[in-house]
Design a protein around this motif. Structure first.
Motif, PDB file in Angstrom:
ATOM      1  N   MET A  66       0.811  -1.213   0.000  1.00 48.04           N
ATOM      2  CA  MET A  66       0.000   0.000   0.000  1.00 48.04           C
ATOM      3  C   MET A  66       0.853   1.277   0.000  1.00 48.04           C
ATOM      4  N   LYS A  67       2.172   1.090   0.032  1.00 46.32           N
ATOM      5  CA  LYS A  67       3.118   2.214   0.025  1.00 46.32           C
ATOM      6  C   LYS A  67       2.895   3.142   1.216  1.00 46.32           C
ATOM      7  N   LEU A  68       2.608   2.520   2.357  1.00 42.15           N
ATOM      8  CA  LEU A  68       2.599   3.226   3.622  1.00 42.15           C
ATOM      9  C   LEU A  68       4.038   3.221   4.148  1.00 42.15           C
ATOM     10  N   PRO A  69       4.370   4.062   5.116  1.00 43.75           N
ATOM     11  CA  PRO A  69       5.769   4.190   5.529  1.00 43.75           C
ATOM     12  C   PRO A  69       6.347   2.912   6.133  1.00 43.75           C
ATOM     13  N   LEU A  70       7.511   2.495   5.631  1.00 46.71           N
ATOM     14  CA  LEU A  70       8.174   1.280   6.126  1.00 46.71           C
ATOM     15  C   LEU A  70       9.235   1.686   7.145  1.00 46.71           C
ATOM     16  N   ASN A  71       8.786   2.325   8.217  1.00 46.77           N
ATOM     17  CA  ASN A  71       9.708   2.831   9.227  1.00 46.77           C
ATOM     18  C   ASN A  71       9.188   2.470  10.613  1.00 46.77           C
ATOM     19  N   ASP A  72       9.505   3.284  11.596  1.00 50.59           N
ATOM     20  CA  ASP A  72       9.079   2.990  12.968  1.00 50.59           C
ATOM     21  C   ASP A  72       7.561   2.984  13.122  1.00 50.59           C
ATOM     22  N   ARG A  73       6.858   3.706  12.250  1.00 49.59           N
ATOM     23  CA  ARG A  73       5.389   3.689  12.330  1.00 49.59           C
ATOM     24  C   ARG A  73       4.857   2.312  11.974  1.00 49.59           C
ATOM     25  N   MET A  74       5.435   1.702  10.953  1.00 50.57           N
ATOM     26  CA  MET A  74       5.030   0.350  10.584  1.00 50.57           C
ATOM     27  C   MET A  74       5.359  -0.627  11.711  1.00 50.57           C
ATOM     28  N   LYS A  75       6.533  -0.486  12.310  1.00 54.41           N
ATOM     29  CA  LYS A  75       6.934  -1.381  13.411  1.00 54.41           C
ATOM     30  C   LYS A  75       6.003  -1.200  14.609  1.00 54.41           C
ATOM     31  N   TYR A  76       5.612   0.026  14.863  1.00 52.12           N
ATOM     32  CA  TYR A  76       4.676   0.328  15.958  1.00 52.12           C
ATOM     33  C   TYR A  76       3.339  -0.369  15.723  1.00 52.12           C
ATOM     34  N   VAL A  77       2.799  -0.241  14.512  1.00 51.09           N
ATOM     35  CA  VAL A  77       1.521  -0.877  14.191  1.00 51.09           C
ATOM     36  C   VAL A  77       1.643  -2.397  14.314  1.00 51.09           C
ATOM     37  N   ALA A  78       2.713  -2.969  13.763  1.00 52.59           N
ATOM     38  CA  ALA A  78       2.897  -4.416  13.815  1.00 52.59           C
ATOM     39  C   ALA A  78       2.996  -4.900  15.265  1.00 52.59           C
ATOM     40  N   LYS A  79       3.719  -4.158  16.088  1.00 54.02           N
ATOM     41  CA  LYS A  79       3.870  -4.560  17.492  1.00 54.02           C
ATOM     42  C   LYS A  79       2.524  -4.571  18.210  1.00 54.02           C
ATOM     43  N   LEU A  80       1.733  -3.528  18.008  1.00 51.99           N
ATOM     44  CA  LEU A  80       0.433  -3.468  18.686  1.00 51.99           C
ATOM     45  C   LEU A  80      -0.513  -4.546  18.180  1.00 51.99           C
ATOM     46  N   VAL A  81      -0.457  -4.850  16.875  1.00 51.97           N
ATOM     47  CA  VAL A  81      -1.283  -5.949  16.352  1.00 51.97           C
ATOM     48  C   VAL A  81      -0.879  -7.254  17.019  1.00 51.97           C
ATOM     49  N   GLY A  82       0.420  -7.495  17.153  1.00 55.53           N
ATOM     50  CA  GLY A  82       0.888  -8.728  17.769  1.00 55.53           C
ATOM     51  C   GLY A  82       0.559  -8.830  19.247  1.00 55.53           C
ATOM     52  N   MET A  83       0.469  -7.673  19.926  1.00 60.62           N
ATOM     53  CA  MET A  83       0.274  -7.684  21.379  1.00 60.62           C
ATOM     54  C   MET A  83      -1.151  -7.392  21.816  1.00 60.62           C
ATOM     55  N   HIS A  84      -2.079  -7.169  20.877  1.00 66.57           N
ATOM     56  CA  HIS A  84      -3.380  -6.614  21.282  1.00 66.57           C
ATOM     57  C   HIS A  84      -4.175  -7.509  22.223  1.00 66.57           C
ATOM     58  N   MET A  85      -3.847  -8.806  22.282  1.00 64.52           N
ATOM     59  CA  MET A  85      -4.590  -9.713  23.168  1.00 64.52           C
ATOM     60  C   MET A  85      -3.945  -9.867  24.548  1.00 64.52           C
ATOM     61  N   ARG A  86      -2.750  -9.350  24.720  1.00 65.71           N
ATOM     62  CA  ARG A  86      -1.999  -9.592  25.951  1.00 65.71           C
ATOM     63  C   ARG A  86      -2.726  -9.140  27.221  1.00 65.71           C
ATOM     64  N   PRO A  87      -3.268  -7.897  27.268  1.00 61.09           N
ATOM     65  CA  PRO A  87      -3.906  -7.481  28.519  1.00 61.09           C
ATOM     66  C   PRO A  87      -5.070  -8.379  28.920  1.00 61.09           C
ATOM     67  N   GLN A  88      -5.883  -8.798  27.957  1.00 60.37           N
ATOM     68  CA  GLN A  88      -7.025  -9.646  28.302  1.00 60.37           C
ATOM     69  C   GLN A  88      -6.574 -11.057  28.651  1.00 60.37           C
ATOM     70  N   CYS A  89      -5.608 -11.577  27.903  1.00 63.40           N
ATOM     71  CA  CYS A  89      -5.099 -12.926  28.202  1.00 63.40           C
ATOM     72  C   CYS A  89      -4.454 -12.975  29.577  1.00 63.40           C
ATOM     73  N   MET A  90      -3.879 -11.879  30.015  1.00 62.91           N
ATOM     74  CA  MET A  90      -3.220 -11.850  31.313  1.00 62.91           C
ATOM     75  C   MET A  90      -4.191 -12.207  32.431  1.00 62.91           C
ATOM     76  N   HIS A  91      -5.438 -11.726  32.284  1.00 71.42           N
ATOM     77  CA  HIS A  91      -6.418 -12.024  33.329  1.00 71.42           C
ATOM     78  C   HIS A  91      -6.826 -13.484  33.298  1.00 71.42           C
ATOM     79  N   GLU A  92      -6.879 -14.054  32.126  1.00 74.17           N
ATOM     80  CA  GLU A  92      -7.239 -15.459  32.018  1.00 74.17           C
ATOM     81  C   GLU A  92      -6.147 -16.355  32.591  1.00 74.17           C
ATOM     82  N   GLU A  93      -4.897 -15.889  32.517  1.00 78.58           N
ATOM     83  CA  GLU A  93      -3.772 -16.697  32.993  1.00 78.58           C
ATOM     84  C   GLU A  93      -3.302 -16.289  34.376  1.00 78.58           C
ATOM     85  N   GLY A  94      -3.782 -15.122  34.850  1.00 76.09           N
ATOM     86  CA  GLY A  94      -3.374 -14.640  36.168  1.00 76.09           C
ATOM     87  C   GLY A  94      -2.496 -13.410  36.063  1.00 76.09           C
TER      88      GLY A  94
END
Length: 472
Positions: A320-348
């Protein structure tokens, strides 16, 4: 509205006087006129003159004794200058004709009416005269003012011709409908559907400009829904279109992930103006179509969709020719981590789990919590209340752990140089292994995050790597 009074400002009089001196008609046109009626502030003013816009701009600069202030774009027949904090752009009235195979028009000098005819929408085709004898006179040949009052997006001429000539106008129609919360006129809407395939001749960069404006709107979901309804979505963002639909097996269906995604996007938009956090919301479930499975006795599963989605983000940004820089890394990181806060409660909610989430998210932890909270779209009020209460508890524990352990901006208490100096060794794999062991011990809570404790552990680990301290 008293337009003469509304534009009774020095820049308008200055342009009008210069045009009168040249014996030219001059008008304020386009977005500034539209926003004047909508009471939206604007610092960009477009002027059209019947004749050379460049000549008019130079005449104004000469009156100001600032000829160097004019930026001239000969290829486009336009000129710009800045005056009293406003960006003024000048162009000569034009008529345009197109060949179907090209987006580049044949441009000829024209009348004001010719220029209004080539405008994209009626609300952008209004003009206000700035010549002294007609100062403040509105020229609205296509009923733009009525469409503003009716909150309609409509083309001044045949919409099929308008969109075929410049297919980007289809994106602009959707963008304006989203930004202004207007409705696209039925004939105009149908023409977008008929001409959707023409979007393929438009560059990704121009499409992305419109998408970014949609994403910055108060309710960006409206734009993405319109892109879907007009048939443009699969042409410009097929992965998002694949989220649509509900599949049912043995009477059990999963939720429509497209509808869910748009709700999450709006939830984030209510909390943050960060456009890249909004992109993370739009992409947070992008991996679900590739991970969807029906499992007997369990139902629909989307295992690891967050990690698959994280890996998809760079490919999507590149295509899509969006920026391939820290903004892309930021988006990718949040996509990968978006379930962590909720899963934390399920696991303790352990201190170790909180430390690791703080470490992995770093400075983006607050944005992660916004995204995770926005992802709660259940129709069960009790479930939503319970999860949100859990989130508040997590935030409270995060603040406590961060205050005592300083994990968010983690830096190794013992660095590689200290290890090499202590043991008299050159750069080697063992240094990284010791640093990793110290980091894991801090995140697990086995040692505090301070230099003395980390150094003690470094000495304790040394024998396992056949290291001995250097003799003084």
């Amino acid at each position: 509205m008293n337009l003469k009074q509304e534009i009774d400002r020095q820049p308008f009089h200055l342009v009008g006087e210069a045009a009168d001196t040249l014996g030219r008609e001059a008008y304020v046109v386009g977005g500034y006129v539209r926003d004047l009626f909508l009471r939206r502030p604007s610092d960009d003013i477009d002027f059209v003159t019947v004749g050379s816009g460049i000549e008019l701009a130079r005449s104004i600069a000469a009156k100001l004794h600032r000829p160097e202030r004019v930026n001239v774009y000969e290829n486009y027949g336009t000129a710009q200058l800045r005056y009293q904090g406003l960006d003024l752009e000048f162009v000569g009235a034009r008529r345009e004709s197109y060949h179907r195979e090209s987006r580049n028009p044949i441009v000829e000098d024209g009348t004001l009416h010719d220029d209004q005819c080539r405008r994209d929408f009626t609300i952008n085709a209004m003009a206000i005269c700035v010549n002294a004898d007609r100062f403040g006179e509105l020229l609205d040949p296509f009923g733009g003012l009525g469409d503003l009052e009716a909150r309609l997006i409509r083309t001044p001429l045949d919409p099929d011709v308008t969109f075929s000539d410049d297919p980007l106008r289809m994106m602009r129609a959707i963008r304006f409908a989203t930004q202004l919360d207007f409705t696209i006129f039925p004939d105009t809407f149908k023409a977008i559907r008929r001409n959707a395939q023409r979007i393929k001749i438009i560059t990704r960069e121009r499409i992305n400009d419109e998408l970014m404006k949609i994403m910055k709107s108060a309710k960006p979901s409206k734009g993405w829904r319109l892109l879907d309804m007009t048939g443009l979505l699969p042409l410009i963002f097929p992965e998002l279109a694949e989220l649509k639909g509900v599949e049912t097996v043995e009477g059990r269906g999963h939720k429509d992930n497209f509808a869910h995604t748009l709700q999450v996007l709006d939830n984030v938009a209510e909390k943050s103006d960060n456009v890249w956090l909004r992109w993370a919301a739009l992409l947070h479930d992008i991996g679900k179509p590739r991970t969807k499975r029906w499992v007997e006795g369990i139902g629909w599963t989307f295992h690891n969709h967050n990690f698959i989605g994280e890996k998809m983000v760079p490919r999507i940004f590149k295509r899509m020719k969006l920026p391939l820089n820290d903004r892309m890394k930021y988006v990718a990181k949040l996509v990968g981590m978006h379930m962590r806060p909720q899963c934390m409660h399920e696991e303790g909610v352990t201190d170790s789990a909180i430390r690791r989430m703080l470490f992995d998210a770093g400075d983006d932890i607050d944005d992660l919590m916004i995204l995770a909270g926005a992802d709660i779209t259940s129709k069960n009020p009790a479930k939503v209340r319970r999860i949100l209460e859990n989130f508040e508890y997590t935030r409270h524990r995060m603040a406590e752990v961060e205050e005592s352990d300083r994990i968010r901006c983690f830096q190794p208490p013992v660095d590689g140089n200290e290890i090499m100096e202590t043991f008299g060794i050159p750069p080697c794999a063992e240094i990284g292994k010791i640093k990793e062991a110290i980091k894991e011990a801090i995140l697990d809570g086995r040692i505090p995050n301070d230099h003395a404790a980390a150094r003690r552990l470094m000495f304790a680990l040394a024998p396992a790597f056949n290291l001995t301290p250097k003799q003084p």
